[in-house]
Enzyme design. Structure first.
Site, PDB file in Angstrom:
ATOM      1  N   HIS A 120       0.847  -1.188   0.000  1.00  0.00           N
ATOM      2  CA  HIS A 120       0.000   0.000   0.000  1.00  0.00           C
ATOM      3  C   HIS A 120       0.888   1.246   0.000  1.00  0.00           C
ATOM      4  CE1 HIS A 120      -2.899   2.846   2.246  1.00  0.00           C
ATOM      5  NE2 HIS A 120      -3.230   2.831   0.984  1.00  0.00           N
ATOM      6  N   CYS A 139      -0.492   0.251   9.719  1.00  0.00           N
ATOM      7  CA  CYS A 139      -0.698   1.633   9.255  1.00  0.00           C
ATOM      8  C   CYS A 139      -2.118   1.858   8.765  1.00  0.00           C
ATOM      9  CB  CYS A 139       0.311   1.952   8.151  1.00  0.00           C
ATOM     10  SG  CYS A 139       1.981   2.113   8.786  1.00  0.00           S
ATOM     11  N   HIS A 140      -2.592   1.004   7.851  1.00  0.00           N
ATOM     12  CA  HIS A 140      -3.935   1.223   7.302  1.00  0.00           C
ATOM     13  C   HIS A 140      -4.763  -0.041   7.277  1.00  0.00           C
ATOM     14  CE1 HIS A 140      -1.110   4.176   5.482  1.00  0.00           C
ATOM     15  NE2 HIS A 140      -2.008   4.992   6.004  1.00  0.00           N
ATOM     16  N   GLY A 141      -4.294  -1.109   7.959  1.00  0.00           N
ATOM     17  CA  GLY A 141      -5.126  -2.283   8.149  1.00  0.00           C
ATOM     18  C   GLY A 141      -5.110  -3.320   7.063  1.00  0.00           C
TER      19      GLY A 141
END
Lengths: 175, 421
Positions: A120, A139-141
């Site tokens: 990502h 960080c963003h799953g």
């Protein structure tokens, strides 16, 4: 500038064009070292040479992190359950379909090497976490499975594979 | 041929842009249509050469700064890393180091041209003083740059030159400690020299803008030393001066390339390939060749403070040249006596340079004292007196006349029928 211009090209025209051409070649040549100097230098290239990793101290179920060319590499000594979970999957349901067999070396299914950078935005995912017991990026799953494939979350592709080869059953060379 | 024409934007975009920021018109009037005296010789190309050399130094310097480490433990190694590992690093380093030498060579020729042809005289005094400021900035910048490789010469040059300031009465020691950032030349010194070495070339660029502005307001001097009187005396800057400058720039670059590729270490000192050692002073500390005349003057005076003042004075005195030279005639072409003293002065400068590299003992010291005395006498005695007593040759009536009558160029067409003759 110069006022008179005849229909025929004059010596002056020739000289202007010839000088301009030589000047352009010179300018391009001068640009080469200025641009090339920003490319990786010899010491950086030397520091990026292949590394050898000894697999014998790595226990089953253990994920070891090494660095190669500044990137974290996960060396995963996979358990039988992890390999089975990776293979009992409907490939069509994967966001980035890829069979587990393609992500390991033949005859060495229990060893998997992955570049430990979330596809990502580049954080390092955490091993043995998430719903698939694979990798979880805090960080963003993003959630990866036991084959490092993206299952859920914003990451677009599976974790990348580094170039490596087995030089013996207990030693690999990365790079 | 010598029309003075203003820029007329042709395309719709240029018409739109020119109304909002007339930069094309500015460039046009300054470097295309700009009326240039028709009799300029090749000594006039060095201003352009200096501008290009400043760009070369800035570009190679910025690129080198991507690979250099300004720390006492790492600086020397980082320069060797540039020479050995970085792609074309050897070329960039040699270009920058030899470029500094070429920069000073061009500057000295440029200045001697000004002294010979009286380019410092009314109304060009401010132009000349801006040039002296540029020389000072160059000297400081070059000095700090030489410290950065942190070789033996780098370290000891830094020590010697910063110690000069201890000659200042009362505050001297405090000033030196302030410059050093410590009790001796060390890492704080190196790091601040790096910062300032990166900054000053842009200050130089700014002063160059003022220098060229001051030039364009009064117009260029020329070998005859008389002002252009009509359009016949001038030609447009482009293509005449542009092409002439480009040609001689190419010749200059040939010399530059000769050093960079065949003699890259000739002008340097081998001791600077030894990492700096604060415990061992090299037997012969010498600055780079372009500082040698001033170094000779400094060492010639036996007193510490007076030596430093002589060093500073030898540069500052240049700023007073427009007022020290009392002659009404500009160009040495028409000043037969001044011409001889000028060449003696050039020889004195070269002699001082030669002496600056010699050990400060015996006959060398005596010679340096004589030449130092003569250096100052040239400005303070000879020039003021010459203006009063010299019998000058009669000046031509116009630049065109001086070109067509005295030095008939090879293959020149017949003199124009219209005009003074």
């Amino acid at each position: 500038m110069t006022t008179t211009s005849s229909a025929e090209p004059t010596r002056r025209d020739f000289l202007y064009i010839a000088t301009g051409a030589v000047g352009a070649v010179g300018a391009a040549a001068a640009l080469v070292p200025l641009v090339a100097q920003m490319n990786p230098d010899a010491s950086t290239i030397a520091a990026g040479a292949p590394i050898e990793v000894d697999l014998s101290p790595i226990a089953e179920g253990q994920v070891v992190k090494v660095f190669w060319r500044g990137k974290p590499i996960f060396v995963n000594h996979r358990t039988k359950q992890e390999i089975e979970a990776a293979r009992n999957v409907n490939l069509a349901s994967l966001p980035d379909p890829e069979p587990d067999q393609k992500r390991v070396k033949e005859g060495h299914d229990n060893w998997q090497l992955l570049i430990g950078i979330c596809t990502h935005l580049g954080c390092i995912p955490l091993a043995h976490q998430g719903d698939y017991n694979g990798y979880f990026c805090p960080c963003h799953g993003s959630q990866y499975d036991t084959s490092g494939r993206i299952r859920r979350g914003p990451a677009p592709t599976n974790l990348l594979l580094p170039p490596y080869e087995f030089i013996s059953d207990t030693k690999i060379r990365i790079g | 041929m010598s029309g003075h024409f203003t820029y007329q934007p042709q395309s719709a975009f240029m018409k739109w842009f020119e109304r909002r920021l007339p930069i094309a018109g500015l460039v046009h009037s300054s470097f295309v249509a700009y009326p240039t005296p028709r009799n300029l010789n090749y000594w006039w190309t060095f201003g352009g050469i200096l501008s290009v050399m400043l760009m070369v130094q800035i570009i190679t310097g910025i690129v080198l700064a991507m690979h250099y480490t300004p720390h006492v433990d790492l600086a020397f190694k980082s320069v060797e890393h540039i020479m050995r590992d970085v792609n074309y690093g050897w070329l960039l380093r040699y270009a920058h180091a030899n470029g500094g030498s070429m920069f000073f060579l061009a500057a000295y020729i440029h200045m001697f041209r000004g002294m010979y042809y009286g380019s410092y005289k009314d109304p060009r005094e401010v132009l000349w003083i801006l040039g002296v400021i540029l020389l000072l900035l160059m000297i400081v910048t070059g000095f700090m740059g030489y410290v950065l490789p942190w070789g033996q010469m780098s370290f000891w040059a830094a020590t010697v030159i910063t110690n000069l300031f201890s000659a200042i009465p009362v505050a001297g020691e405090a000033v030196v400690a302030w410059l050093w950032g410590g009790y001796s030349v060390g890492n704080p010194t190196l790091q601040r020299f790096y910062s300032l070495h990166y900054l000053l070339p842009f200050v130089i660029a700014g002063v160059v803008v003022l220098h060229v502005w001051a030039l364009h307001v009064v117009g260029q001097n020329n070998p005859a030393g008389i002002e252009p009187q009509s359009e016949k005396d001038t030609v447009p800057f482009t293509p005449y001066a542009t092409v002439k400058d480009s040609f001689f720039l190419a010749c200059f670059f040939l010399v530059f390339a000769w050093f960079v590729f065949y003699l890259p270490n000739y002008m340097g000192h081998p001791d600077n390939y030894i990492p700096a050692n604060p415990a061992v002073t090299p037997t012969h500390i010498v600055p780079e060749w372009y500082y040698l005349p001033f170094y000779a003057i400094l060492r010639a005076i036996p007193d510490k403070l007076l030596g430093v003042m002589a060093l500073g004075g030898s540069i500052i005195i240049l700023a007073f040249l427009p007022w020290l030279d009392t002659s009404r005639v500009r160009s040495a072409r028409y000043r037969p006596l001044y011409r001889q003293f000028f060449w003696v002065f050039v020889l004195v400068c070269i002699g001082l340079g030669w002496l600056g590299a010699k050990p400060a003992e015996g006959g060398y010291v005596i010679a340096a004292r004589i030449l130092t005395f003569y250096y100052f006498a040239h400005f303070l005695l000879i020039l003021p007196l010459l203006g009063v007593f010299e019998k000058t040759k009669p000046l031509p009536n116009s630049i065109t006349e001086s070109v067509l009558k005295e030095d008939v160029p090879i293959g020149a067409p017949a003199p124009m029928s219209s005009g003074s003759r």
